[in-house]
Design a protein around this motif. Structure first.
Motif, PDB file in Angstrom:
ATOM      1  N   ILE A   1      42.537  51.442  46.836  1.00  0.00           N
ATOM      2  CA  ILE A   1      42.283  50.076  46.457  1.00  0.00           C
ATOM      3  C   ILE A   1      43.605  49.237  46.790  1.00  0.00           C
ATOM      4  O   ILE A   1      43.582  48.092  47.354  1.00  0.00           O
ATOM      5  CB  ILE A   1      41.981  50.074  44.901  1.00  0.00           C
ATOM      6  CG1 ILE A   1      40.723  50.535  44.613  1.00  0.00           C
ATOM      7  CG2 ILE A   1      41.774  48.346  44.533  1.00  0.00           C
ATOM      8  CD1 ILE A   1      40.225  50.443  43.315  1.00  0.00           C
ATOM      9  N   GLU A   2      44.666  49.732  46.151  1.00  0.00           N
ATOM     10  CA  GLU A   2      45.903  48.864  46.547  1.00  0.00           C
ATOM     11  C   GLU A   2      46.167  48.775  47.842  1.00  0.00           C
ATOM     12  O   GLU A   2      46.398  47.754  48.415  1.00  0.00           O
ATOM     13  CB  GLU A   2      47.125  49.771  45.837  1.00  0.00           C
ATOM     14  CG  GLU A   2      47.209  49.510  44.400  1.00  0.00           C
ATOM     15  CD  GLU A   2      47.193  47.875  43.996  1.00  0.00           C
ATOM     16  OE1 GLU A   2      47.954  47.275  44.680  1.00  0.00           O
ATOM     17  OE2 GLU A   2      46.326  47.876  43.279  1.00  0.00           O
ATOM     18  N   ALA A   3      46.153  49.805  48.851  1.00  0.00           N
ATOM     19  CA  ALA A   3      46.402  49.653  49.834  1.00  0.00           C
ATOM     20  C   ALA A   3      45.360  48.769  50.841  1.00  0.00           C
ATOM     21  O   ALA A   3      45.741  47.923  51.807  1.00  0.00           O
ATOM     22  CB  ALA A   3      46.237  51.146  50.899  1.00  0.00           C
ATOM     23  N   ALA A   4      44.142  48.834  50.478  1.00  0.00           N
ATOM     24  CA  ALA A   4      43.055  47.838  51.002  1.00  0.00           C
ATOM     25  C   ALA A   4      43.590  46.448  50.822  1.00  0.00           C
ATOM     26  O   ALA A   4      43.224  45.389  51.607  1.00  0.00           O
ATOM     27  CB  ALA A   4      41.772  48.155  50.577  1.00  0.00           C
ATOM     28  N   LYS A   5      43.950  46.004  49.486  1.00  0.00           N
ATOM     29  CA  LYS A   5      44.240  44.726  48.951  1.00  0.00           C
ATOM     30  C   LYS A   5      45.281  44.264  49.797  1.00  0.00           C
ATOM     31  O   LYS A   5      45.377  43.188  50.340  1.00  0.00           O
ATOM     32  CB  LYS A   5      44.774  44.856  47.590  1.00  0.00           C
ATOM     33  CG  LYS A   5      43.672  44.641  46.717  1.00  0.00           C
ATOM     34  CD  LYS A   5      44.013  44.897  45.398  1.00  0.00           C
ATOM     35  CE  LYS A   5      45.026  44.065  44.568  1.00  0.00           C
ATOM     36  NZ  LYS A   5      45.304  44.275  43.125  1.00  0.00           N
ATOM     37  N   GLN A   6      46.304  45.121  49.849  1.00  0.00           N
ATOM     38  CA  GLN A   6      47.638  44.797  50.590  1.00  0.00           C
ATOM     39  C   GLN A   6      47.347  44.419  52.223  1.00  0.00           C
ATOM     40  O   GLN A   6      48.105  43.704  52.720  1.00  0.00           O
ATOM     41  CB  GLN A   6      48.692  45.863  50.225  1.00  0.00           C
ATOM     42  CG  GLN A   6      50.158  45.683  51.019  1.00  0.00           C
ATOM     43  CD  GLN A   6      49.867  46.271  52.275  1.00  0.00           C
ATOM     44  OE1 GLN A   6      49.799  46.016  53.114  1.00  0.00           O
ATOM     45  NE2 GLN A   6      50.115  47.609  52.165  1.00  0.00           N
ATOM     46  N   SER A   7      46.546  45.088  52.748  1.00  0.00           N
ATOM     47  CA  SER A   7      46.436  45.300  54.385  1.00  0.00           C
ATOM     48  C   SER A   7      45.367  44.250  54.577  1.00  0.00           C
ATOM     49  O   SER A   7      45.182  44.180  55.826  1.00  0.00           O
ATOM     50  CB  SER A   7      46.119  46.441  54.729  1.00  0.00           C
ATOM     51  OG  SER A   7      45.107  47.399  54.195  1.00  0.00           O
ATOM     52  N   GLY A   8      44.800  43.711  53.680  1.00  0.00           N
ATOM     53  CA  GLY A   8      43.752  42.978  54.064  1.00  0.00           C
ATOM     54  C   GLY A   8      42.334  43.350  54.700  1.00  0.00           C
ATOM     55  O   GLY A   8      41.464  42.808  55.133  1.00  0.00           O
ATOM     56  N   ARG A   9      42.160  44.701  53.997  1.00  0.00           N
ATOM     57  CA  ARG A   9      40.655  45.433  54.494  1.00  0.00           C
ATOM     58  C   ARG A   9      39.784  44.663  53.546  1.00  0.00           C
ATOM     59  O   ARG A   9      39.955  44.024  52.479  1.00  0.00           O
ATOM     60  CB  ARG A   9      40.858  46.863  53.811  1.00  0.00           C
ATOM     61  CG  ARG A   9      41.775  47.734  54.705  1.00  0.00           C
ATOM     62  CD  ARG A   9      41.188  48.533  55.896  1.00  0.00           C
ATOM     63  NE  ARG A   9      39.969  48.609  55.775  1.00  0.00           N
ATOM     64  CZ  ARG A   9      39.613  50.269  55.742  1.00  0.00           C
ATOM     65  NH1 ARG A   9      40.673  50.994  55.831  1.00  0.00           N
ATOM     66  NH2 ARG A   9      38.459  50.584  56.074  1.00  0.00           N
ATOM     67  N   THR A  10      38.548  44.478  54.300  1.00  0.00           N
ATOM     68  CA  THR A  10      37.421  43.983  53.279  1.00  0.00           C
ATOM     69  C   THR A  10      36.518  44.976  53.003  1.00  0.00           C
ATOM     70  O   THR A  10      35.421  44.823  52.228  1.00  0.00           O
ATOM     71  CB  THR A  10      36.414  43.066  54.409  1.00  0.00           C
ATOM     72  OG1 THR A  10      36.276  43.597  55.589  1.00  0.00           O
ATOM     73  CG2 THR A  10      37.559  41.811  54.626  1.00  0.00           C
ATOM     74  N   LEU A  11      36.439  46.101  53.453  1.00  0.00           N
ATOM     75  CA  LEU A  11      35.813  47.551  53.035  1.00  0.00           C
ATOM     76  C   LEU A  11      36.794  48.509  52.249  1.00  0.00           C
ATOM     77  O   LEU A  11      37.971  48.285  52.678  1.00  0.00           O
ATOM     78  CB  LEU A  11      35.225  48.227  54.405  1.00  0.00           C
ATOM     79  CG  LEU A  11      34.066  47.715  55.131  1.00  0.00           C
ATOM     80  CD1 LEU A  11      33.599  48.496  56.304  1.00  0.00           C
ATOM     81  CD2 LEU A  11      33.043  47.227  54.200  1.00  0.00           C
ATOM     82  N   LEU A  12      36.309  48.883  51.198  1.00  0.00           N
ATOM     83  CA  LEU A  12      37.311  49.770  50.254  1.00  0.00           C
ATOM     84  C   LEU A  12      36.867  51.225  50.905  1.00  0.00           C
ATOM     85  O   LEU A  12      35.636  51.735  50.766  1.00  0.00           O
ATOM     86  CB  LEU A  12      36.790  49.537  49.038  1.00  0.00           C
ATOM     87  CG  LEU A  12      37.666  50.231  47.816  1.00  0.00           C
ATOM     88  CD1 LEU A  12      39.216  49.774  48.179  1.00  0.00           C
ATOM     89  CD2 LEU A  12      37.129  49.900  46.654  1.00  0.00           C
TER      90      LEU A  12
END
Ligand code: SAH
Length: 232
Positions: A130-141
């Motif tokens: 979740i943290e890495a997804a937030k930080q990198s701009g992912r839209t899919l978790l």
């Protein structure tokens, strides 16, 4: 400054953010009514939102406009990753998430040092995603699943297996518009019969160069070769 990205399970017009996410927004970022933030639901949707009210350990936000963003690879990337000891899985999940992995499936393999993973550790891997997804701009978790025995890896449409003895390169076999499953072995490598089994399920052994990489480095390199190398 780019608005902070917050993960929410559901993107409705008005919603309360609670728990860890709220704690971070309130205690670390000192969110106040009127502040803007970006919300994403981990299923492909993102919206600009405004804080309307802050309460004890939670805050109410209003979504302003949904955003159409394209930051995911064109076809899903599944990473079958052998269980690893210590922080190595955490590193692989963090970097793999940044690089676009859609799904991590942990594998029990014969030459692994780690044979199981505790529930708390699995939960921690999910938080890291979740943290890495937030930080990198992912839209899919990305999902973090397993562990499953290697024998339960299903047949795949397109599979690449990182294997130090392979001679084929990723660019010689990979078709970037099709879903891909990747497999990376444990510290002790895949056993010969494990390689044979994965081959029978549709995985082609590929090389990652002349050196022996640590499993987490190999995972990163392999994912980068199917996403970053194609600008995806
Ligand atoms: N002694 C083991 C090394 C394992 S390295 C062996 O010879 O197999 C851990 C994992 O990283 C391997 O199972 C493989 O999936 C991947 N890997 C490491 N170096 C690699 C390379 N040069 N090419 C392809 N895969 C590699």
């Amino acid at each position: 400054m780019r608005p902070h990205r917050a993960f929410v399970p559901e993107l409705s017009d008005q919603l309360w953010i609670e728990g860890r996410e709220a704690h971070h927004l309130l205690e670390v970022l000192r969110a106040r009514p009127g502040d803007r933030l970006t919300l994403f639901d981990g299923r492909g949707n993102e919206a600009l939102a405004e804080v309307v009210e802050v309460g004890e350990g939670r805050l109410r936000v209003r979504t302003l406009e949904k955003k159409a963003v394209r930051r995911e690879p064109d076809a899903p990337v599944t990473l079958y990753l052998a269980l690893l000891k210590g922080e190595k899985l955490a590193d692989a999940v963090r970097m793999g998430t940044e690089l676009g992995v859609s799904r991590f499936v942990l594998l029990v393999t014969r030459h692994a040092v780690a044979k199981t993973i505790r529930r708390q550790k699995l939960e921690r891997l999910r938080r890291i995603a979740i943290e890495a997804a937030k930080q990198s701009g992912r839209t899919l978790l990305p999902a973090v699943e397993g562990p499953i025995p290697l024998s339960r890896v299903p047949g795949v449409e397109q599979g690449l297996l990182a294997h130090p003895e392979a001679t084929l390169r990723v660019s010689e076999v990979y078709q970037p518009d099709r879903p891909v499953a990747l497999a990376v072995g444990p510290e002790g490598g895949f056993a010969e019969d494990e390689v044979a089994l994965l081959r029978s399920r549709g995985f082609t052994p590929v090389t990652l160069g002349r050196r022996i990489l640590k499993a987490e480095t190999a995972a990163c390199a392999l994912v980068a070769l199917v996403t970053a190398a194609y600008g995806r």
